[in-house]
Design a protein around this motif. Structure first.
Motif, PDB file in Angstrom:
ATOM      1  N   GLY A   1       9.313 -14.134   3.486  1.00  0.00           N
ATOM      2  CA  GLY A   1       9.123 -13.393   2.249  1.00  0.00           C
ATOM      3  C   GLY A   1       7.758 -12.732   2.189  1.00  0.00           C
ATOM      4  O   GLY A   1       7.575 -11.722   1.507  1.00  0.00           O
TER       5      GLY A   1
ATOM      6  N   GLY B   1       8.313  -9.703   4.441  1.00  0.00           N
ATOM      7  CA  GLY B   1       9.456  -8.877   4.075  1.00  0.00           C
ATOM      8  C   GLY B   1      10.371  -8.582   5.235  1.00  0.00           C
ATOM      9  O   GLY B   1      10.953  -7.493   5.323  1.00  0.00           O
TER      10      GLY B   1
ATOM     11  N   GLN C   1      21.860 -12.149   1.521  1.00  0.00           N
ATOM     12  CA  GLN C   1      20.625 -12.000   2.281  1.00  0.00           C
ATOM     13  C   GLN C   1      20.816 -12.460   3.723  1.00  0.00           C
ATOM     14  O   GLN C   1      21.357 -13.534   3.979  1.00  0.00           O
TER      15      GLN C   1
ATOM     16  N   ARG D   1      11.497 -17.819  -1.248  1.00  0.00           N
ATOM     17  CA  ARG D   1      11.178 -16.689  -0.360  1.00  0.00           C
ATOM     18  C   ARG D   1      10.804 -15.452  -1.165  1.00  0.00           C
ATOM     19  O   ARG D   1       9.827 -14.766  -0.862  1.00  0.00           O
ATOM     20  N   ALA D   2      11.588 -15.158  -2.213  1.00  0.00           N
ATOM     21  CA  ALA D   2      11.324 -13.975  -3.027  1.00  0.00           C
ATOM     22  C   ALA D   2       9.994 -14.074  -3.759  1.00  0.00           C
ATOM     23  O   ALA D   2       9.349 -13.054  -4.030  1.00  0.00           O
TER      24      ALA D   2
ATOM     25  N   GLY E   1      11.000  -9.087  -6.349  1.00  0.00           N
ATOM     26  CA  GLY E   1      11.734 -10.163  -5.691  1.00  0.00           C
ATOM     27  C   GLY E   1      13.226  -9.945  -5.857  1.00  0.00           C
ATOM     28  O   GLY E   1      13.693  -9.614  -6.953  1.00  0.00           O
TER      29      GLY E   1
END
Length: 277
Positions: free
Chosen positions: A116, A119, A101, A168-169, A95
């Motif tokens: 996420g 990706g 970003q 998200r990660a 992550g």
């Protein structure tokens, strides 16, 4: 005297990151960016990465994110040695949170978290089944921002954006979470909200290892138990925070007198003389 963290033991099952004698040189001019870096991060450990601008923090984080290879030495991440693994597969298990970003400003928070899973910057709707969508909602709830699910990312505050990016990660269920100055430009309330969120995350995910790049000790949550100091591309000190985040060590790291204070698990640092009145 410069001290290094204990030499890595890549065979250990709980080792998440193992760097041994790592060096990185710039192609133009052959200048050393990192030299002789030894570092081990184990599952469940939370590290702060500190150093002056130009100390090599960004380069070191790029190595941990499998975004570049070392010029010399070995880098093992999640049991995979850089240069002997498909980095695309490895990156999917890491992550990475950064304020740089790329995120569509009109995408709502739930959609940003969904990306996420794939990706990608833009959503790939056909890859998101009901289970994936529910997991994105659960992560927003875990970060205590479920009310933002339908709010466009572009109108969220800086602190809200940081927590959205962390959610998200986490969609890929990483074993390693890299936080690249996540507190950048946050005001005091937003900073404290994020500190509390990271503290809760450490409690709810005991096997997750994190590395946080920061310039300010005040941004470290009480969960951070280890620190690595870089000076001019070399490890100045690394280990438990009580041994590393001291006035003398930070003074040597930053090249000016630094006073360090710790109160109830939180840190503060200042340089120079303070006078009343």
């Amino acid at each position: 005297m410069t001290e290094k963290p204990t030499e890595p033991t890549p065979s250990g099952q709980d080792v998440v990151v193992a760097l041994h004698d790592v060096g990185v040189r710039r192609h133009t001019g052959d200048r050393a960016i990192l030299s002789d870096v030894d570092w081990t991060v184990r599952a469940g450990e939370h590290w702060a990465l500190l150093g002056a601008n130009g100390a090599g923090k960004t380069t070191l984080l790029r190595l941990l994110g499998a975004l570049m290879h070392p010029t010399s030495g070995s880098v093992e991440i999640l049991g995979c040695r850089l240069g002997r693994v498909d980095v695309r597969d490895l990156r999917a298990r890491i992550g990475h949170v950064t304020s740089a970003q790329r995120v569509p400003q009109d995408a709502v928070a739930h959609t940003v978290v969904l990306t996420g899973h794939s990706g990608t910057v833009q959503p790939l709707w056909r890859t998101y089944d009901d289970e994936v969508r529910q997991r994105a909602h659960a992560l927003l709830a875990e970060l205590e921002i479920k009310e933002l699910a339908d709010r466009p990312y572009g109108v969220c505050s800086g602190g809200q954006r940081a927590r959205i990016l962390i959610a998200r990660a986490l969609m890929a269920a990483p074993s390693l979470l890299l936080l690249d100055e996540p507190f950048n430009a946050l005001d005091l309330p937003s900073r404290e909200d994020l500190v509390e969120a990271l503290q809760r995350l450490a409690g709810s995910r005991p096997e997750l290892a994190t590395v946080t790049v920061t310039h300010h000790l005040e941004e470290l949550s009480p969960a951070v138990g280890h620190a690595l100091l870089l000076r001019e591309g070399r490890v100045l000190a690394g280990g438990p925070v009580d041994e590393v985040l001291t006035g003398p060590r930070l003074t040597e790291c930053f090249g000016r007198p630094v006073t360090v204070v710790r109160h109830e698990g939180r840190w503060a640092a200042y340089s120079g003389r303070l006078s009343a009145g």
